[in-house]
Design a protein around this motif. Sequence first.
Motif, PDB file in Angstrom:
ATOM      1  N   UNK A  73      43.432  43.213  45.045  1.00  0.00           N
ATOM      2  CA  UNK A  73      43.032  43.863  46.295  1.00  0.00           C
ATOM      3  C   UNK A  73      43.095  42.888  47.467  1.00  0.00           C
ATOM      4  N   UNK A  74      42.654  41.650  47.230  1.00  0.00           N
ATOM      5  CA  UNK A  74      42.649  40.649  48.296  1.00  0.00           C
ATOM      6  C   UNK A  74      44.061  40.206  48.672  1.00  0.00           C
ATOM      7  N   UNK A  75      44.982  40.237  47.718  1.00  0.00           N
ATOM      8  CA  UNK A  75      46.355  39.778  47.974  1.00  0.00           C
ATOM      9  C   UNK A  75      47.222  40.897  48.541  1.00  0.00           C
ATOM     10  N   UNK A  76      47.239  42.054  47.867  1.00  0.00           N
ATOM     11  CA  UNK A  76      48.195  43.101  48.228  1.00  0.00           C
ATOM     12  C   UNK A  76      47.754  43.969  49.399  1.00  0.00           C
ATOM     13  N   UNK A  81      50.375  44.986  55.024  1.00  0.00           N
ATOM     14  CA  UNK A  81      50.472  45.039  56.482  1.00  0.00           C
ATOM     15  C   UNK A  81      51.631  44.191  56.997  1.00  0.00           C
ATOM     16  N   UNK A  82      52.204  43.372  56.109  1.00  0.00           N
ATOM     17  CA  UNK A  82      53.329  42.516  56.506  1.00  0.00           C
ATOM     18  C   UNK A  82      54.667  43.042  55.986  1.00  0.00           C
ATOM     19  N   UNK A  83      54.689  43.565  54.767  1.00  0.00           N
ATOM     20  CA  UNK A  83      55.969  43.983  54.164  1.00  0.00           C
ATOM     21  C   UNK A  83      56.094  45.500  54.016  1.00  0.00           C
ATOM     22  N   UNK A  84      55.053  46.239  54.368  1.00  0.00           N
ATOM     23  CA  UNK A  84      55.086  47.689  54.222  1.00  0.00           C
ATOM     24  C   UNK A  84      54.325  48.160  53.001  1.00  0.00           C
ATOM     25  N   UNK A  85      53.727  49.345  53.101  1.00  0.00           N
ATOM     26  CA  UNK A  85      52.891  49.846  52.011  1.00  0.00           C
ATOM     27  C   UNK A  85      53.714  50.303  50.823  1.00  0.00           C
ATOM     28  N   UNK A  86      54.893  50.833  51.073  1.00  0.00           N
ATOM     29  CA  UNK A  86      55.716  51.308  49.963  1.00  0.00           C
ATOM     30  C   UNK A  86      56.119  50.158  49.057  1.00  0.00           C
ATOM     31  N   UNK A  87      56.579  49.050  49.631  1.00  0.00           N
ATOM     32  CA  UNK A  87      56.962  47.893  48.817  1.00  0.00           C
ATOM     33  C   UNK A  87      55.778  47.372  48.013  1.00  0.00           C
ATOM     34  N   UNK A  88      54.621  47.298  48.647  1.00  0.00           N
ATOM     35  CA  UNK A  88      53.434  46.799  47.950  1.00  0.00           C
ATOM     36  C   UNK A  88      53.040  47.726  46.808  1.00  0.00           C
ATOM     37  N   UNK A  89      53.102  49.036  47.041  1.00  0.00           N
ATOM     38  CA  UNK A  89      52.769  50.000  45.993  1.00  0.00           C
ATOM     39  C   UNK A  89      53.727  49.862  44.817  1.00  0.00           C
ATOM     40  N   UNK A  95      53.859  45.893  38.222  1.00  0.00           N
ATOM     41  CA  UNK A  95      52.975  44.896  37.603  1.00  0.00           C
ATOM     42  C   UNK A  95      52.091  45.518  36.528  1.00  0.00           C
ATOM     43  N   UNK A  96      51.344  46.577  36.907  1.00  0.00           N
ATOM     44  CA  UNK A  96      50.391  47.085  35.918  1.00  0.00           C
ATOM     45  C   UNK A  96      51.088  47.858  34.801  1.00  0.00           C
ATOM     46  N   UNK A  97      52.238  48.466  35.074  1.00  0.00           N
ATOM     47  CA  UNK A  97      52.944  49.189  34.008  1.00  0.00           C
ATOM     48  C   UNK A  97      53.569  48.228  33.002  1.00  0.00           C
ATOM     49  N   UNK A  98      54.252  47.202  33.513  1.00  0.00           N
ATOM     50  CA  UNK A  98      54.919  46.248  32.632  1.00  0.00           C
ATOM     51  C   UNK A  98      53.906  45.497  31.780  1.00  0.00           C
ATOM     52  N   UNK A 120      45.736  43.818  35.988  1.00  0.00           N
ATOM     53  CA  UNK A 120      44.658  44.049  36.949  1.00  0.00           C
ATOM     54  C   UNK A 120      45.066  43.733  38.376  1.00  0.00           C
ATOM     55  N   UNK A 121      45.935  42.751  38.564  1.00  0.00           N
ATOM     56  CA  UNK A 121      46.439  42.447  39.909  1.00  0.00           C
ATOM     57  C   UNK A 121      47.099  43.684  40.522  1.00  0.00           C
ATOM     58  N   UNK A 122      47.918  44.364  39.712  1.00  0.00           N
ATOM     59  CA  UNK A 122      48.585  45.567  40.196  1.00  0.00           C
ATOM     60  C   UNK A 122      47.632  46.731  40.374  1.00  0.00           C
ATOM     61  N   UNK A 123      46.696  46.901  39.428  1.00  0.00           N
ATOM     62  CA  UNK A 123      45.734  47.996  39.509  1.00  0.00           C
ATOM     63  C   UNK A 123      44.886  47.872  40.770  1.00  0.00           C
ATOM     64  N   UNK A 124      44.377  46.663  41.022  1.00  0.00           N
ATOM     65  CA  UNK A 124      43.529  46.454  42.193  1.00  0.00           C
ATOM     66  C   UNK A 124      44.294  46.491  43.498  1.00  0.00           C
ATOM     67  N   UNK A 125      45.550  46.074  43.482  1.00  0.00           N
ATOM     68  CA  UNK A 125      46.343  46.057  44.701  1.00  0.00           C
ATOM     69  C   UNK A 125      46.855  47.414  45.103  1.00  0.00           C
ATOM     70  N   UNK A 126      47.052  48.307  44.134  1.00  0.00           N
ATOM     71  CA  UNK A 126      47.618  49.613  44.455  1.00  0.00           C
ATOM     72  C   UNK A 126      46.625  50.520  45.173  1.00  0.00           C
ATOM     73  N   UNK A 127      45.362  50.495  44.763  1.00  0.00           N
ATOM     74  CA  UNK A 127      44.370  51.424  45.306  1.00  0.00           C
ATOM     75  C   UNK A 127      44.273  51.383  46.830  1.00  0.00           C
ATOM     76  N   UNK A 128      44.046  50.213  47.453  1.00  0.00           N
ATOM     77  CA  UNK A 128      43.918  50.199  48.914  1.00  0.00           C
ATOM     78  C   UNK A 128      45.178  50.660  49.627  1.00  0.00           C
ATOM     79  N   UNK A 129      46.335  50.406  49.051  1.00  0.00           N
ATOM     80  CA  UNK A 129      47.582  50.809  49.704  1.00  0.00           C
ATOM     81  C   UNK A 129      47.835  52.304  49.588  1.00  0.00           C
ATOM     82  N   UNK A 130      47.477  52.902  48.463  1.00  0.00           N
ATOM     83  CA  UNK A 130      47.605  54.351  48.328  1.00  0.00           C
ATOM     84  C   UNK A 130      46.657  55.062  49.292  1.00  0.00           C
ATOM     85  N   UNK A 131      45.433  54.547  49.422  1.00  0.00           N
ATOM     86  CA  UNK A 131      44.470  55.125  50.363  1.00  0.00           C
ATOM     87  C   UNK A 131      44.977  55.003  51.798  1.00  0.00           C
ATOM     88  N   UNK A 132      45.492  53.827  52.148  1.00  0.00           N
ATOM     89  CA  UNK A 132      45.997  53.613  53.504  1.00  0.00           C
ATOM     90  C   UNK A 132      47.160  54.538  53.821  1.00  0.00           C
TER      91      UNK A 132
END
Length: 450
Positions: A73-76, A81-89, A95-98, A120-132
Amino acid sequence: MRTINIQQVIDDARFGSFHWKVLFWCFLIIIFDVYDLVIYGVVLPILMKEWNLTPMEAGTLGSYALFGMMFGALIFGPLADKIGRKKSIIICLVLFSVFTLVSTLAVEPFQFGLSRFIAGLGIGGLMPNAVALITEYAPKKMRSLLTTIMFSGYAVGGMLSAGLGMLLLPSFGWQSVFYVGAIPLVLLPIILKYLPDSLGFLVRSGKNEEASKIVSKIDPNAIAANEKVTFETPEKVPGASLVQLFKNKRGISTVMFWIAFFMCLLMVYGLNSWLPKLMNQAGYPLGSSLSFLLALNVGAMIGAIGGGWLGDKFHLRKVLIIFLSLAAISLSLLGFKSNTFVLYLLIGMAGATTIGTQILLYAYVAQFYPMDIRSTGIGWASGVGRLGGMAGPILGGALLSMGLPFEANFMIFAIPGAIGALAICFVSLKYAYVNKVTSQVELQTEPKLG
């Protein structure tokens, strides 16, 4: 050449097929995101037996994914906000699937824990971006409702993991439920094609043609055929995204959001970890743990969707204060003996006002921050909140070891609800209202792009 205010187009748009598609894909992604998180609890008894784990070792192994979620969540969040939400998602999805799939290859706890941390990095990073993303595209009049409907996939993912666990584990082993968690990899080409990127990011990146296509899908009448337009949107503010969370009188509100996230996740994970044990010790006729989890998650869905609808009517700030107060009350009442009907009613209310409130908090934070730092705001609130998620199970274990009276345990678990409600009282209503209802007020003070 005409200039279009993209936020005004989004705010005034009628809900249509484009919104349905964004809602569907975000909802589906959240289901698998949460499924990959909670399947550890489903396979835990088997792993403890197969690897001869003590309860302490099993708890530590489960915490790897939570640590990964915090860092994700802290990283992604800021990265989006720098590379776009779609790329981050997409990165988080891969990450979390693989690494959910990789965990099936583990033959000892360390290998399993490492794969869970990376997942967990992918799980935590995806949530804020999907909400945004869903917040950015939702029409103003139903923004809170659409966000909470999307996030109700959280409860669906939890129920799906329990159901598939009952179906697959007896015949196919613990690895089988992790194979299901890799399904998003099969869907990846479709998601890449149909999931849109942030409209604000596209405009700031100079991709006006792509932005024009999306605006036309949102409102077919916004741009005439073959018309060339420019777009008005906030410029990317200078400086680190984290610093921007404390500028323009946002500092106190940012800290209050962090406190509310911490307290709410403390209650959520404390409940999930220790409530069945506490209730069993008190002699309640709970029946199967599945019926208890069902009541909790049904309550969560009702609380999230109902709270979202109320938030669009009366403002999310008021709804959150009431819900967090009700969380404190319902948890306190669980400490007193009651009949089965009242017990399940209180459990449902606890689910609605803890898990449901957590979903509403995501929606409120997403609406509070401007478009260009939205993912950062959600990511940091979520990341700090994960510390509360880790503290919840520890608090429950400490209470049990102290041998306190039954009522005192629930009174202590109720305190975070009261603190969270108090924290939301100090969130700036004026700034949130301007940002939510008339985002173009900020846009008119910014230089036009194009």
